[in-house]
Design a protein around this motif. Structure first.
Motif, mmCIF file in Angstrom:
data_model
loop_
_atom_site.group_PDB
_atom_site.id
_atom_site.type_symbol
_atom_site.label_atom_id
_atom_site.label_comp_id
_atom_site.label_asym_id
_atom_site.label_seq_id
_atom_site.Cartn_x
_atom_site.Cartn_y
_atom_site.Cartn_z
ATOM 1 N N LYS A 1 7.744 3.695 3.533
ATOM 2 C CA LYS A 1 6.781 4.800 3.474
ATOM 3 C C LYS A 1 5.370 4.220 3.438
ATOM 4 C CE LYS A 1 10.012 7.940 2.527
ATOM 5 N NZ LYS A 1 10.969 8.005 3.604
ATOM 6 N N VAL A 2 4.409 4.981 3.938
ATOM 7 C CA VAL A 2 3.013 4.560 3.888
ATOM 8 C C VAL A 2 2.193 5.702 3.296
ATOM 9 C CG1 VAL A 2 2.505 5.295 6.260
ATOM 10 C CG2 VAL A 2 1.118 3.519 5.211
ATOM 11 N N TYR A 3 1.246 5.338 2.462
ATOM 12 C CA TYR A 3 0.375 6.309 1.798
ATOM 13 C C TYR A 3 -1.039 6.096 2.312
ATOM 14 C CZ TYR A 3 4.461 6.033 -1.205
ATOM 15 O OH TYR A 3 5.748 5.993 -1.664
ATOM 16 N N PHE A 4 -1.790 7.198 2.482
ATOM 17 C CA PHE A 4 -3.170 7.134 2.945
ATOM 18 C C PHE A 4 -4.080 7.787 1.918
ATOM 19 C CE2 PHE A 4 -0.839 6.938 6.916
ATOM 20 C CZ PHE A 4 -1.580 6.030 7.677
ATOM 21 N N ASN A 5 -5.291 7.194 1.728
ATOM 22 C CA ASN A 5 -6.279 7.889 0.913
ATOM 23 C C ASN A 5 -7.249 8.604 1.850
ATOM 24 O OD1 ASN A 5 -8.174 6.006 1.812
ATOM 25 N ND2 ASN A 5 -8.236 4.867 -0.116
ATOM 26 N N ALA A 6 -8.233 9.291 1.306
ATOM 27 C CA ALA A 6 -9.169 10.091 2.105
ATOM 28 C C ALA A 6 -9.982 9.239 3.080
ATOM 29 C CB ALA A 6 -10.100 10.890 1.186
ATOM 30 N N GLU A 7 -10.155 7.966 2.763
ATOM 31 C CA GLU A 7 -10.909 7.074 3.645
ATOM 32 C C GLU A 7 -10.028 6.471 4.747
ATOM 33 O OE1 GLU A 7 -11.244 6.677 0.108
ATOM 34 O OE2 GLU A 7 -12.920 8.079 0.328
ATOM 35 N N GLY A 8 -8.758 6.833 4.766
ATOM 36 C CA GLY A 8 -7.851 6.329 5.789
ATOM 37 C C GLY A 8 -7.229 4.985 5.459
ATOM 38 N N GLU A 9 -7.448 4.481 4.232
ATOM 39 C CA GLU A 9 -6.840 3.215 3.826
ATOM 40 C C GLU A 9 -5.355 3.438 3.550
ATOM 41 O OE1 GLU A 9 -10.236 0.828 1.414
ATOM 42 O OE2 GLU A 9 -9.487 2.664 0.464
ATOM 43 N N GLU A 10 -4.553 2.475 3.988
ATOM 44 C CA GLU A 10 -3.110 2.561 3.799
ATOM 45 C C GLU A 10 -2.678 1.834 2.533
ATOM 46 O OE1 GLU A 10 -0.683 1.437 7.117
ATOM 47 O OE2 GLU A 10 -2.073 2.326 8.548
ATOM 48 N N PHE A 11 -1.662 2.384 1.899
ATOM 49 C CA PHE A 11 -1.051 1.777 0.728
ATOM 50 C C PHE A 11 0.456 1.811 0.906
ATOM 51 C CE2 PHE A 11 -5.045 3.590 -0.545
ATOM 52 C CZ PHE A 11 -5.609 2.624 -1.360
ATOM 53 N N VAL A 12 1.121 0.821 0.371
ATOM 54 C CA VAL A 12 2.582 0.805 0.367
ATOM 55 C C VAL A 12 3.047 0.491 -1.043
ATOM 56 C CG1 VAL A 12 2.797 0.116 2.788
ATOM 57 C CG2 VAL A 12 2.725 -1.643 1.006
ATOM 58 N N GLN A 13 4.308 0.749 -1.293
ATOM 59 C CA GLN A 13 4.902 0.462 -2.601
ATOM 60 C C GLN A 13 5.875 -0.695 -2.453
ATOM 61 O OE1 GLN A 13 6.395 3.843 -4.877
ATOM 62 N NE2 GLN A 13 8.252 2.685 -5.257
ATOM 63 N N CYS A 14 5.695 -1.712 -3.286
ATOM 64 C CA CYS A 14 6.609 -2.853 -3.328
ATOM 65 C C CYS A 14 7.241 -2.912 -4.708
ATOM 66 C CB CYS A 14 5.848 -4.160 -3.063
ATOM 67 S SG CYS A 14 5.120 -4.258 -1.421
ATOM 68 N N ASP A 15 8.376 -3.574 -4.806
ATOM 69 C CA ASP A 15 9.092 -3.692 -6.061
ATOM 70 C C ASP A 15 8.796 -5.052 -6.684
ATOM 71 O OD1 ASP A 15 11.122 -4.021 -8.074
ATOM 72 O OD2 ASP A 15 12.344 -2.531 -7.037
ATOM 73 N N ARG A 16 8.259 -5.071 -7.894
ATOM 74 C CA ARG A 16 7.944 -6.338 -8.565
ATOM 75 C C ARG A 16 9.177 -7.198 -8.783
ATOM 76 N NH1 ARG A 16 2.778 -6.882 -10.300
ATOM 77 N NH2 ARG A 16 1.559 -4.986 -10.559
ATOM 78 N N ARG A 17 10.339 -6.566 -8.889
ATOM 79 C CA ARG A 17 11.572 -7.339 -9.051
ATOM 80 C C ARG A 17 11.842 -8.202 -7.814
ATOM 81 N NH1 ARG A 17 14.681 -2.037 -10.938
ATOM 82 N NH2 ARG A 17 13.480 -1.420 -9.135
ATOM 83 N N ASP A 18 11.412 -7.741 -6.647
ATOM 84 C CA ASP A 18 11.546 -8.563 -5.445
ATOM 85 C C ASP A 18 10.640 -9.787 -5.539
ATOM 86 O OD1 ASP A 18 13.459 -6.933 -4.276
ATOM 87 O OD2 ASP A 18 11.994 -5.791 -3.105
ATOM 88 N N GLY A 19 9.443 -9.597 -6.064
ATOM 89 C CA GLY A 19 8.537 -10.726 -6.288
ATOM 90 C C GLY A 19 9.141 -11.734 -7.253
ATOM 91 N N MET A 20 9.770 -11.248 -8.316
ATOM 92 C CA MET A 20 10.441 -12.143 -9.256
ATOM 93 C C MET A 20 11.611 -12.842 -8.577
ATOM 94 S SD MET A 20 10.597 -13.573 -12.184
ATOM 95 C CE MET A 20 9.447 -12.640 -13.187
ATOM 96 N N GLY A 21 12.300 -12.143 -7.698
ATOM 97 C CA GLY A 21 13.387 -12.752 -6.945
ATOM 98 C C GLY A 21 12.898 -13.926 -6.107
ATOM 99 N N LEU A 22 11.734 -13.773 -5.483
ATOM 100 C CA LEU A 22 11.165 -14.874 -4.692
ATOM 101 C C LEU A 22 10.776 -16.046 -5.588
ATOM 102 C CD1 LEU A 22 9.166 -12.832 -2.087
ATOM 103 C CD2 LEU A 22 11.026 -14.425 -1.589
ATOM 104 N N LEU A 23 10.277 -15.762 -6.779
ATOM 105 C CA LEU A 23 9.965 -16.830 -7.728
ATOM 106 C C LEU A 23 11.248 -17.565 -8.137
ATOM 107 C CD1 LEU A 23 7.959 -18.336 -9.545
ATOM 108 C CD2 LEU A 23 8.307 -16.552 -11.262
#
Length: 173
Positions: A20-42
């Motif tokens: 999924k992608v989220y947009f703010n009023a200025e058209g900037e995109e945001f996404v959601q990531c899972d911190r547990r995936d980051g810990m998995g990479l560590l």
């Protein structure tokens, strides 16, 4: 086993994210990531260091958005983004690393979720898809996770790949 691989490549959208992608009023995109995936990479990095395994970790994404690169930088992994032809990009990557293309693909673990990942996944030594991937990806992947993209999919893959019993996780942090 993990020792037979030289490279692990992750698609970004639908793998690190819930697609999924989220947009703010200025058209900037945001996404959601899972911190547990980051810990998995560590955990993976620490495991590789402890076992003296040389494995290149990178993100390969069609998305041109800087959020992909920002997440890769935060995780300390290489990122190729804005890539239209992922198969051609991987061939070029192997050539630039002086790796025989056939050997490169045979020693590649690839995690992807959509049609632009299919060609690479069909050539990879190991291809893994999240539970919510496109039906053709699910049909052609070597392994399908019980997890959806962006919902601890990467962590689940890593823990199974290195055969890490949950009781031992703290030993790698």
């Amino acid at each position: 086993s993990i020792e037979q691989f030289r490279t692990v490549v992750f698609d970004f959208d639908g793998v690190f994210t819930n697609n999924k992608v989220y947009f703010n009023a200025e058209g900037e995109e945001f996404v959601q990531c899972d911190r547990r995936d980051g810990m998995g990479l560590l955990i993976l990095k620490n495991y590789l260091e402890k076992k003296s395994i040389d494995l290149k970790i990178m993100i390969l994404s069609k998305e041109k958005n800087e959020v992909v690169k920002a997440r890769a930088n935060k995780l300390g992994i290489e990122c190729l983004h804005g890539v239209d032809d992922k198969y051609a990009s991987m061939k070029t990557y192997f050539e630039n690393q002086s790796i025989d293309i056939e050997t490169g693909f045979k020693t590649l673990a690839y995690l992807g979720n959509d049609l632009n990942d299919l060609e690479v996944m069909m050539h990879a030594g190991l291809s893994v898809a999240p539970h919510d991937a496109h039906p053709l990806i699910l049909k052609n992947a070597h392994c399908v996770s019980e997890r959806d993209g962006g919902d601890e999919f990467i962590r689940d893959f890593i823990e199974k790949w290195i055969e890490l019993p949950s009781i031992e996780q703290n030993l790698l942090l």
